[in-house]
Design a protein around this motif. Structure first.
Motif, PDB file in Angstrom:
ATOM      1  N   LEU A 171      -3.139   1.144   1.136  1.00 36.75           N
ATOM      2  CA  LEU A 171      -2.946   0.014   0.234  1.00 36.75           C
ATOM      3  C   LEU A 171      -2.405  -1.171   1.036  1.00 36.75           C
ATOM      4  N   SER A 172      -2.981  -2.333   0.807  1.00 39.55           N
ATOM      5  CA  SER A 172      -2.577  -3.520   1.563  1.00 39.55           C
ATOM      6  C   SER A 172      -1.590  -4.405   0.812  1.00 39.55           C
ATOM      7  N   SER A 173      -1.562  -4.295  -0.519  1.00 39.61           N
ATOM      8  CA  SER A 173      -0.739  -5.219  -1.297  1.00 39.61           C
ATOM      9  C   SER A 173       0.259  -4.526  -2.220  1.00 39.61           C
ATOM     10  N   SER A 174       0.421  -3.229  -2.088  1.00 42.74           N
ATOM     11  CA  SER A 174       1.394  -2.507  -2.909  1.00 42.74           C
ATOM     12  C   SER A 174       1.723  -1.172  -2.251  1.00 42.74           C
ATOM     13  N   THR A 175       2.749  -0.524  -2.784  1.00 40.61           N
ATOM     14  CA  THR A 175       3.144   0.801  -2.286  1.00 40.61           C
ATOM     15  C   THR A 175       2.480   1.900  -3.098  1.00 40.61           C
ATOM     16  N   MET A 176       2.409   1.691  -4.408  1.00 39.56           N
ATOM     17  CA  MET A 176       1.713   2.603  -5.313  1.00 39.56           C
ATOM     18  C   MET A 176       0.909   1.767  -6.295  1.00 39.56           C
ATOM     19  N   GLN A 177      -0.194   2.327  -6.785  1.00 40.41           N
ATOM     20  CA  GLN A 177      -1.051   1.595  -7.712  1.00 40.41           C
ATOM     21  C   GLN A 177      -1.651   2.555  -8.732  1.00 40.41           C
ATOM     22  N   ALA A 178      -1.263   2.393  -9.998  1.00 37.93           N
ATOM     23  CA  ALA A 178      -1.772   3.234 -11.082  1.00 37.93           C
ATOM     24  C   ALA A 178      -2.977   2.549 -11.720  1.00 37.93           C
ATOM     25  N   GLN A 179      -4.073   3.286 -11.882  1.00 40.34           N
ATOM     26  CA  GLN A 179      -5.310   2.696 -12.385  1.00 40.34           C
ATOM     27  C   GLN A 179      -6.039   3.638 -13.338  1.00 40.34           C
ATOM     28  N   VAL A 223      -1.255   6.298  -3.608  1.00 40.57           N
ATOM     29  CA  VAL A 223       0.054   6.282  -2.961  1.00 40.57           C
ATOM     30  C   VAL A 223      -0.144   5.995  -1.482  1.00 40.57           C
ATOM     31  N   ALA A 224       0.512   4.954  -0.979  1.00 34.32           N
ATOM     32  CA  ALA A 224       0.435   4.615   0.443  1.00 34.32           C
ATOM     33  C   ALA A 224       1.268   5.599   1.256  1.00 34.32           C
ATOM     34  N   GLU A 225       1.081   5.563   2.558  1.00 38.59           N
ATOM     35  CA  GLU A 225       1.872   6.434   3.431  1.00 38.59           C
ATOM     36  C   GLU A 225       3.281   5.892   3.626  1.00 38.59           C
ATOM     37  N   LYS A 226       3.397   4.551   3.652  1.00 39.72           N
ATOM     38  CA  LYS A 226       4.681   3.912   3.897  1.00 39.72           C
ATOM     39  C   LYS A 226       4.979   2.895   2.798  1.00 39.72           C
ATOM     40  N   VAL A 227       6.251   2.611   2.595  1.00 41.11           N
ATOM     41  CA  VAL A 227       6.653   1.553   1.681  1.00 41.11           C
ATOM     42  C   VAL A 227       6.162   0.219   2.232  1.00 41.11           C
ATOM     43  N   ILE A 274      13.407  -2.966   4.270  1.00 46.02           N
ATOM     44  CA  ILE A 274      12.381  -3.551   3.403  1.00 46.02           C
ATOM     45  C   ILE A 274      12.463  -5.075   3.502  1.00 46.02           C
ATOM     46  N   SER A 275      11.329  -5.717   3.632  1.00 37.60           N
ATOM     47  CA  SER A 275      11.283  -7.154   3.897  1.00 37.60           C
ATOM     48  C   SER A 275      11.870  -7.958   2.735  1.00 37.60           C
ATOM     49  N   PRO A 276      12.524  -9.084   3.040  1.00 37.29           N
ATOM     50  CA  PRO A 276      13.045  -9.961   1.993  1.00 37.29           C
ATOM     51  C   PRO A 276      11.941 -10.465   1.054  1.00 37.29           C
ATOM     52  N   ALA A 277      10.717 -10.635   1.567  1.00 35.22           N
ATOM     53  CA  ALA A 277       9.606 -11.104   0.733  1.00 35.22           C
ATOM     54  C   ALA A 277       9.279 -10.083  -0.345  1.00 35.22           C
ATOM     55  N   TYR A 278       9.254  -8.795   0.013  1.00 32.25           N
ATOM     56  CA  TYR A 278       8.981  -7.738  -0.958  1.00 32.25           C
ATOM     57  C   TYR A 278      10.110  -7.648  -1.971  1.00 32.25           C
ATOM     58  N   GLN A 279      11.344  -7.755  -1.495  1.00 29.00           N
ATOM     59  CA  GLN A 279      12.493  -7.721  -2.389  1.00 29.00           C
ATOM     60  C   GLN A 279      12.456  -8.898  -3.371  1.00 29.00           C
ATOM     61  N   ALA A 280      11.995 -10.059  -2.900  1.00 27.85           N
ATOM     62  CA  ALA A 280      11.889 -11.226  -3.774  1.00 27.85           C
ATOM     63  C   ALA A 280      10.858 -10.993  -4.871  1.00 27.85           C
ATOM     64  N   GLN A 281       9.755 -10.303  -4.546  1.00 28.73           N
ATOM     65  CA  GLN A 281       8.753  -9.977  -5.553  1.00 28.73           C
ATOM     66  C   GLN A 281       9.324  -9.049  -6.620  1.00 28.73           C
ATOM     67  N   ILE A 282      10.135  -8.090  -6.182  1.00 30.28           N
ATOM     68  CA  ILE A 282      10.763  -7.164  -7.131  1.00 30.28           C
ATOM     69  C   ILE A 282      11.697  -7.936  -8.065  1.00 30.28           C
ATOM     70  N   ARG A 283      12.471  -8.848  -7.514  1.00 30.41           N
ATOM     71  CA  ARG A 283      13.390  -9.631  -8.345  1.00 30.41           C
ATOM     72  C   ARG A 283      12.641 -10.541  -9.313  1.00 30.41           C
ATOM     73  N   LYS A 284      11.506 -11.046  -8.898  1.00 31.01           N
ATOM     74  CA  LYS A 284      10.753 -11.997  -9.719  1.00 31.01           C
ATOM     75  C   LYS A 284      10.080 -11.336 -10.912  1.00 31.01           C
TER      76      LYS A 284
END
Length: 221
Positions: free
Chosen positions: A71-79, A98-102, A187-197
């Motif tokens: 997965l390039s844009s998420s850690t897990m993706q339900a579809q 499910v990706a291999e890494k966060v 975990i990158s600040p950019a990913y954390q910012a997405q979670i907060r948003k």
């Protein structure tokens, strides 16, 4: 103008495929066991998922596959997985990639996450599956487009997935997952910012009602 229409059509197609997998007539049938796990799924992931799956009994009548994916844009993706011939029907199965890494974490492997963090993450993803039950197969196309194009709609859906997870008894695990992501230096600040948003805050999860009410409303056409 014609070129612009083609570009727009292509963009819409990518949006929809990001939320829905269409199963063509040439695609071989997936395993009948449910849930099934693809090769390479670590035992920690499998066991934590099964712990959560037991509490989502309303999904047990569906075929469900947990698949190790790149997965390039998420850690897990339900579809949902929908037959092309049943786009206007209601039959579907589901999958969780499910990706291999966060995502954006360097070498933080999902299989190495604490059990409560894994449970909270899986509970959230299965919350999305329950939310998909609000929509017909055709309605999922609109869902996918709105999810990508509307921040408001995306935020609502992510909050609802957390709420559903909490109503299934996973409040502590959902909070543990949020704290792990937001407080982890790997975990990158950019990913954390997405979670907060987009996602429910820790305080919101602590205050969210947890009544075990029915969570499968009528299908909307």
């Amino acid at each position: 103008m014609q070129h612009k229409h083609k570009v727009l059509a292509g963009a819409v197609a990518l949006v929809v495929l990001g939320v829905i997998t269409f199963k063509s007539l040439q695609t071989p049938d997936l395993p009948s066991e449910s849930p099934s796990f693809s090769p390479g799924i670590h035992a920690n992931i499998r066991n934590s998922f099964l712990d959560v799956w037991q509490e989502y009994k309303e999904l047990h009548n569906y075929g469900f596959d947990v698949i190790r994916s790149k997965l390039s844009s998420s850690t897990m993706q339900a579809q949902p997985v929908i037959e092309l011939t049943d786009i206007f029907g209601k039959n579907r199965r589901y999958k969780l990639d499910v990706a291999e890494k966060v995502m954006d974490s360097g070498d933080l492997y999902i299989a190495d996450l604490p059990e409560n963090v894994l449970r909270g993450w899986f509970a959230h993803e299965l919350g999305h599956i329950v939310d998909y039950e609000n929509h017909s197969n055709f309605g999922m196309i609109t869902y996918g487009i709105r999810y990508v194009l509307s921040d408001k709609f995306k935020r609502e859906r992510e909050h609802e997935a957390d709420s559903i997870a909490i109503r299934h008894g996973f409040r502590a695990d959902v909070i543990a997952a949020k704290k792990y992501i937001l407080e982890n230096d790997f975990i990158s600040p950019a990913y954390q910012a997405q979670i907060r948003k987009y996602y429910m805050t820790i305080n919101g999860a602590e205050l969210c009602p947890d009544e075990r009410i029915p969570v499968l409303p009528k299908i909307k056409l």
